[in-house]
Design a protein around this motif. Structure first.
Motif, PDB file in Angstrom:
ATOM      1  N   UNK A  89       9.255 109.575 -19.797  1.00 15.57           N
ATOM      2  CA  UNK A  89       9.932 108.627 -18.910  1.00 15.57           C
ATOM      3  C   UNK A  89      10.934 107.757 -19.659  1.00 15.57           C
ATOM      4  N   UNK A  90      10.800 107.678 -20.999  1.00 14.15           N
ATOM      5  CA  UNK A  90      11.671 106.803 -21.786  1.00 14.15           C
ATOM      6  C   UNK A  90      12.905 107.523 -22.313  1.00 14.15           C
ATOM      7  N   UNK A  91      13.231 108.653 -21.722  1.00 14.27           N
ATOM      8  CA  UNK A  91      14.389 109.416 -22.165  1.00 14.27           C
ATOM      9  C   UNK A  91      15.673 108.608 -21.965  1.00 14.27           C
ATOM     10  N   UNK A  92      16.594 108.686 -22.942  1.00 12.93           N
ATOM     11  CA  UNK A  92      17.841 107.928 -22.839  1.00 12.93           C
ATOM     12  C   UNK A  92      19.082 108.813 -22.821  1.00 12.93           C
ATOM     13  N   UNK A  93      18.920 110.103 -23.116  1.00 16.51           N
ATOM     14  CA  UNK A  93      20.079 110.996 -23.194  1.00 16.51           C
ATOM     15  C   UNK A  93      19.662 112.354 -22.656  1.00 16.51           C
ATOM     16  N   UNK A  94      20.347 112.827 -21.627  1.00 17.40           N
ATOM     17  CA  UNK A  94      19.968 114.113 -21.038  1.00 17.40           C
ATOM     18  C   UNK A  94      21.204 114.967 -20.802  1.00 17.40           C
ATOM     19  N   UNK A  95      21.098 116.242 -21.179  1.00 16.81           N
ATOM     20  CA  UNK A  95      22.142 117.233 -20.906  1.00 16.81           C
ATOM     21  C   UNK A  95      21.474 118.337 -20.090  1.00 16.81           C
ATOM     22  N   UNK A  96      21.861 118.457 -18.837  1.00 16.56           N
ATOM     23  CA  UNK A  96      21.097 119.274 -17.905  1.00 16.56           C
ATOM     24  C   UNK A  96      21.994 120.268 -17.186  1.00 16.56           C
ATOM     25  N   UNK A  97      21.509 121.486 -17.076  1.00 14.32           N
ATOM     26  CA  UNK A  97      22.219 122.474 -16.265  1.00 14.32           C
ATOM     27  C   UNK A  97      21.741 122.354 -14.827  1.00 14.32           C
ATOM     28  N   UNK A  98      22.686 122.183 -13.916  1.00 20.41           N
ATOM     29  CA  UNK A  98      22.390 121.990 -12.501  1.00 20.41           C
ATOM     30  C   UNK A  98      22.834 123.222 -11.724  1.00 20.41           C
ATOM     31  N   UNK A  99      21.909 123.813 -10.949  1.00 19.61           N
ATOM     32  CA  UNK A  99      22.294 125.006 -10.177  1.00 19.61           C
ATOM     33  C   UNK A  99      22.153 124.807  -8.676  1.00 19.61           C
ATOM     34  N   UNK A 100      21.538 123.687  -8.235  1.00 22.06           N
ATOM     35  CA  UNK A 100      21.464 123.455  -6.788  1.00 22.06           C
ATOM     36  C   UNK A 100      21.399 121.947  -6.510  1.00 22.06           C
ATOM     37  N   UNK A 101      21.529 121.592  -5.254  1.00 25.32           N
ATOM     38  CA  UNK A 101      21.601 120.193  -4.853  1.00 25.32           C
ATOM     39  C   UNK A 101      20.288 119.454  -5.130  1.00 25.32           C
ATOM     40  N   UNK A 102      19.156 120.111  -4.933  1.00 29.83           N
ATOM     41  CA  UNK A 102      17.865 119.455  -5.120  1.00 29.83           C
ATOM     42  C   UNK A 102      17.691 118.957  -6.550  1.00 29.83           C
ATOM     43  N   UNK A 115      26.859 120.829  -2.434  1.00 27.04           N
ATOM     44  CA  UNK A 115      27.538 120.186  -1.300  1.00 27.04           C
ATOM     45  C   UNK A 115      27.966 118.783  -1.743  1.00 27.04           C
ATOM     46  N   UNK A 116      29.262 118.615  -2.004  1.00 24.26           N
ATOM     47  CA  UNK A 116      29.775 117.344  -2.522  1.00 24.26           C
ATOM     48  C   UNK A 116      29.502 116.181  -1.562  1.00 24.26           C
ATOM     49  N   UNK A 117      29.471 116.442  -0.258  1.00 20.87           N
ATOM     50  CA  UNK A 117      29.270 115.367   0.716  1.00 20.87           C
ATOM     51  C   UNK A 117      27.879 114.749   0.607  1.00 20.87           C
ATOM     52  N   UNK A 118      26.919 115.518   0.068  1.00 19.85           N
ATOM     53  CA  UNK A 118      25.551 115.020  -0.049  1.00 19.85           C
ATOM     54  C   UNK A 118      25.258 114.387  -1.408  1.00 19.85           C
ATOM     55  N   UNK A 119      26.202 114.515  -2.339  1.00 15.95           N
ATOM     56  CA  UNK A 119      25.976 113.982  -3.688  1.00 15.95           C
ATOM     57  C   UNK A 119      26.098 112.455  -3.694  1.00 15.95           C
ATOM     58  N   UNK A 120      25.193 111.818  -4.403  1.00 19.93           N
ATOM     59  CA  UNK A 120      25.240 110.366  -4.531  1.00 19.93           C
ATOM     60  C   UNK A 120      25.796 109.998  -5.904  1.00 19.93           C
ATOM     61  N   UNK A 121      26.554 108.928  -5.929  1.00 23.04           N
ATOM     62  CA  UNK A 121      27.171 108.457  -7.177  1.00 23.04           C
ATOM     63  C   UNK A 121      26.096 108.035  -8.182  1.00 23.04           C
ATOM     64  N   UNK A 122      26.234 108.511  -9.425  1.00 25.76           N
ATOM     65  CA  UNK A 122      25.302 108.084 -10.459  1.00 25.76           C
ATOM     66  C   UNK A 122      25.481 106.587 -10.715  1.00 25.76           C
ATOM     67  N   UNK A 123      24.394 105.862 -10.920  1.00 23.90           N
ATOM     68  CA  UNK A 123      24.483 104.395 -11.043  1.00 23.90           C
ATOM     69  C   UNK A 123      25.261 103.952 -12.275  1.00 23.90           C
ATOM     70  N   UNK A 174      36.694 121.785  -3.909  1.00 26.97           N
ATOM     71  CA  UNK A 174      35.252 121.534  -3.994  1.00 26.97           C
ATOM     72  C   UNK A 174      34.892 120.946  -5.349  1.00 26.97           C
ATOM     73  N   UNK A 175      35.499 121.448  -6.410  1.00 22.91           N
ATOM     74  CA  UNK A 175      35.215 120.949  -7.752  1.00 22.91           C
ATOM     75  C   UNK A 175      35.659 119.496  -7.889  1.00 22.91           C
ATOM     76  N   UNK A 176      36.833 119.180  -7.375  1.00 20.34           N
ATOM     77  CA  UNK A 176      37.335 117.800  -7.421  1.00 20.34           C
ATOM     78  C   UNK A 176      36.395 116.868  -6.650  1.00 20.34           C
ATOM     79  N   UNK A 177      35.942 117.339  -5.502  1.00 20.59           N
ATOM     80  CA  UNK A 177      35.044 116.524  -4.676  1.00 20.59           C
ATOM     81  C   UNK A 177      33.715 116.282  -5.391  1.00 20.59           C
ATOM     82  N   UNK A 178      33.221 117.286  -6.107  1.00 23.62           N
ATOM     83  CA  UNK A 178      31.964 117.134  -6.860  1.00 23.62           C
ATOM     84  C   UNK A 178      32.120 116.057  -7.923  1.00 23.62           C
ATOM     85  N   UNK A 179      33.224 116.109  -8.653  1.00 19.63           N
ATOM     86  CA  UNK A 179      33.444 115.105  -9.711  1.00 19.63           C
ATOM     87  C   UNK A 179      33.553 113.703  -9.110  1.00 19.63           C
ATOM     88  N   UNK A 180      34.327 113.574  -8.064  1.00 11.52           N
ATOM     89  CA  UNK A 180      34.506 112.248  -7.456  1.00 11.52           C
ATOM     90  C   UNK A 180      33.166 111.697  -6.937  1.00 11.52           C
TER      91      UNK A 180
END
Length: 808
Positions: A643-656, A685-693, A713-719
């Motif tokens: 739980x005390x992780x401070x740095x993560x590099x993660x491969x994401x393949x789906x919205x969940x 789905x970029x519309x369902x993505x929430x901004x990282x805090x 779609x890629x631009x929308x994901x980044x934004x």
């Protein structure tokens, strides 16, 4: 010369060369020799891809971290049909191909593979069937006392053809034939090769195999080529470096080129191929191999060691070992068993022959170590009758290289660990029989050479009366690391010293804990290590040995946990001991960094969830950094250890997966660095993505496989991920180039016009680029000077890799 005469001469030459080529393959590739014996049809090439290389600093020089950026790779099967001119279709191919690599990267093995296909199935290498004659020259078999004459060596192997047709007719006829020339180990020759050495084959295809370092160090060598329409230079990745403390300056290159192992599909395919040849069940073989991989993941991914392992299984002998010295001792027992039972069935006292042969090999290994020569030569070898009697036994370890007269010209060790093992055995014998002193052998003058063999000596002399003295010298050599001469080498992020220290401790067996105290040797060895950087790079790691070092705690006095980074390049199936390693150290006061590159890069679909669970038990170790792929990201939030992780590099393949990461980012008061690799933008789905805090101060997003069709779609994901938050230090967006999924210049223009908020944006673009496209991209970049926007033009022969960025 008539067609019939030409055909007869061609057949005569090939027939005479055939026996020699069979001998070469049998010596260099015993797996292929067994393939022929078992009458198994040749399989597809099991080999690393080749990558373009340039000696010029201002041109394309591929490094491992550029693998996907420049992403031009050449399969062995396409070696003869490859043209690096991406910008035009042409039938003209380079006539000279220089193939470079580190020691044990597989140059000679590839040389033998091409010969094997020539002998048994030319269709496996495209265009090989169009060749009339193969000329294969092993430079280790050439005399080095006079100027090298490749054609003279060839003619010396054609006594019948020469007698019948004459040298003149052979030379004239060969000019009219289509010939492929293979020249292996060019680096073994002194500077007696000139520009006329290949004159007899002007206009013919020539492939030269040489060490990378040799060609780097000899810029004036007449056969050192630059990339051009006529010449092609390729690098075979992998290989070993004899001194574990001397590594590449570039940390990622140290990971990629450090060990000379098969990994990924190469590893799996090689194992399956051996099982087919040896008529073994792959599943059962894999279960046996997995036990060795737990403690010896590097040694057991070397092709010849895998071959020896299956040879043992074939004889109902299962090899078990926890240390390198134990492994090679078992190999030695196996060689002895094969020789006694199957090769040499005479009634002589074979133990005496084997013992004398062992002493001979040990002496050669030690002499090579003293003189810093890898190639061995002994005039007495070929004339010694006793040695001749056990030559089949020696051939398991030493590779003889024959000259055109059929005499042994040079000997080499089949793999570097064979040399290390017999060198260690020889040193142990000299010490045991008072033929030399420990002080004389294990001294500072020999430091750079002895450090790689020291763990082997410790393993072979465990329990010896002079063992304590050897341990003292191990400590002295370790302390030399603090001297200025070595500091620059060892402060690299992928510092290999801890690898060697753990191996020394494992070989010694002195890691047992008694009455809450460890052996004094553990603490002394700990004091030889740098306090500020522990990084395991693959490595042969016995969990108990690593636990002993970590439990001593080199930073405990400072009141903060020590840091241990574990960086693995292979797949989890090739390193099944990782969970055991984490279980061993979880009781230590550790802050762990876990970097599994193959998982993050998408080359290994096996999720790391079960590995993470190894930390979810009673203990003080916690996970600080993580790179890889998790099926359920919530596992990080399910236990205090992660739980005390401070740095993560993660491969994401789906919205969940993203949604679960977002929740962790919201609830964590430690996590502030996030790197995401979006493997398939179509599934997000970029519309369902929430901004990282805003607590995520360092944000990097890699979006791979973006085409013009999914730019929006890629631009929308980044934004959506970045939102409106201004990050503290870093906002990095990179569009990762993937085969068959690329942007056009118009697509790049669309990205620039989107004016996305980020501190840095990288976009790859395939060359060639027209002047019109380059001009309009540059003009568009100049209108957005606030962003560090780079268009990375991928390398080609005519167009070295370079960047387009705003001109301020």
């Amino acid at each position: 010369m008539g067609d019939d005469d030409s055909a007869a001469l061609k057949e005569s030459i090939n027939e005479e060369l055939r026996d020699y080529y069979v001998q070469l393959v049998n010596i260099y590739r015993p797996d292929l020799r067994d393939e022929v014996k078992a009458k198994v049809p040749p399989g597809d090439p099991i080999f690393h891809d080749l990558q373009p290389y340039s000696f010029h600093a201002d041109q394309l020089e591929l490094k491992p971290e550029d693998y996907e950026r420049d992403h031009r790779k050449i399969a062995v099967a396409d070696l003869l049909t490859t043209q690096l001119q991406e910008e035009e279709e042409t039938s003209e191919l380079p006539t000279r191909l220089l193939l470079l690599g580190h020691p044990e990267s597989g140059k000679t093995a590839l040389f033998a593979l091409l010969i094997h296909y020539w002998l048994h199935d030319k269709t496996k290498v495209k265009d090989l069937e169009k060749v009339d004659i193969l000329v294969a020259i092993q430079c280790l078999g050439l005399p080095t006392s006079a100027k090298v004459d490749f054609m003279k060596d060839l003619l010396a192997r054609l006594p019948k053809s020469t007698e019948k047709h004459g040298e003149k007719k052979i030379l004239e006829s060969m000019k009219e034939m289509k010939i492929l020339v293979l020249i292996d180990t060019l680096d073994s020759l002194p500077s007696i090769v000139d520009e006329n050495s290949l004159a007899p084959w002007t206009g013919q295809r020539v492939i030269i195999f040489s060490r990378l370092k040799y060609m780097k160090d000899n810029p004036q060598h007449p056969l050192r080529y630059q990339q051009s329409k006529e010449n092609m230079v390729l690098q075979l990745l992998g290989g070993v470096i004899s001194n574990p403390y001397t590594r590449h300056v570039d940390p990622s290159e140290a990971q990629t080129d450090g060990f000379g192992c098969f990994s990924g599909k190469l590893f799996e395919n090689y194992c399956k191929r051996l099982c087919l040849i040896k008529n073994q069940t792959y599943g059962e073989f894999n279960e046996h191999l997995k036990e060795l991989l737990k403690t010896l993941p590097v040694e057991m991914r070397k092709p010849f060691n895998i071959y020896m392992f299956i040879s043992a299984i074939e004889r109902d002998r299962i090899i078990t070992a926890k240390t390198v010295s134990e492994l090679y001792s078992k190999w030695f027992e196996l060689w002895s068993h094969i020789y006694k039972g199957e090769v040499h069935s005479c009634t002589l006292d074979l133990n005496v022959l084997i013992t004398s042969g062992t002493l001979q090999i040990g002496m050669l290994a030690y002499e090579a170590f003293k003189k810093e020569k890898e190639y061995l030569f002994n005039e007495e070898y070929s004339s010694n009758k006793q040695i001749e009697e056990i030559e089949p036994f020696l051939a398991h370890v030493l590779v003889p290289h024959y000259n055109s007269r059929g005499k042994i010209q040079t000997l080499t060790f089949r793999i570097a660990p064979h040399q290390t093992f017999f060198m260690g055995k020889h040193i142990a014998n000299k010490i045991n029989h008072s033929l030399d002193t420990i002080e004389n052998i294990l001294n500072q003058e020999n430091y750079r050479k002895i450090c790689s063999v020291l763990p082997m000596v410790i393993g072979l002399m465990r329990g010896d009366a002079q063992f304590d003295k050897i341990k003292e010298h191990a400590i002295k050599l370790g302390k030399l690391m603090f001297e200025d001469e070595y500091k620059q080498v060892t402060k690299n992020i992928n510092d290999p010293i801890i690898n060697s220290a753990v191996q020394i401790l494992a070989e010694s067996g002195l890691y047992s804990k008694t009455d809450d105290k460890y052996d004094e040797f553990v603490k002394e060895l700990l004091n030889t290590l740098r306090d500020d950087n522990w990084c395991i790079v693959d490595g042969n790691l016995l969990p108990q040995a690593l636990k002993a070092l970590c439990n001593c705690g080199h930073e405990r006095s400072k009141g903060i946990p020590q840091k241990l980074n574990i960086s693995l390049g292979g797949r989890l199936s090739e390193m099944p001991g990782l969970a055991d390693m984490l279980e061993a150290v979880r009781g230590c006061d550790l802050r762990l960094g876990l970097q599994i590159n193959s998982s993050f890069m998408g080359m290994d679909e096996m999720p790391l969830d079960e590995i993470i669970k190894a930390l979810h038990a009673k203990g003080r170790a916690s996970l600080g950094k993580f790179t890889g792929y998790l099926k359920d990201v919530r596992i990080l939030d399910s236990h205090p250890a992660t739980r005390r992780i401070y740095n993560i590099s993660l491969r994401i393949i789906d919205h969940e997966q993203y949604e679960n990461l977002y929740k962790i980012c919201k609830s964590s008061n430690k996590l502030n660095r996030v790197m995401l690799r979006i493997s398939d933008a179509d599934r997000i789905n970029a519309k369902k993505l929430k901004e990282l805090p805003s607590s995520i101060t360092h944000l990097t997003v890699y979006i791979e496989g973006v085409t013009d069709a999914i730019i929006s779609a890629a631009i929308a994901i980044w934004r959506a991920i970045r939102g409106n938050t201004k990050r503290k230090d870093q906002e990095y967006l990179r569009f990762w180039d993937v085969d068959e999924k690329k942007l056009s210049p118009s697509g790049v223009m669309q990205l620039i016009e989107a004016n996305m908020p980020a501190s840095r944006i990288d976009v790859p673009l395939q060359q060639p680029l027209t002047e019109y496209d380059e001009k309009r991209i540059q003009e568009k970049l100049n209108t957005f000077k606030d962003n560090n926007f780079k268009v990375k033009l991928l390398g080609s022969v005519k167009h070295p890799r370079r960047d387009l960025k705003p001109q301020k």
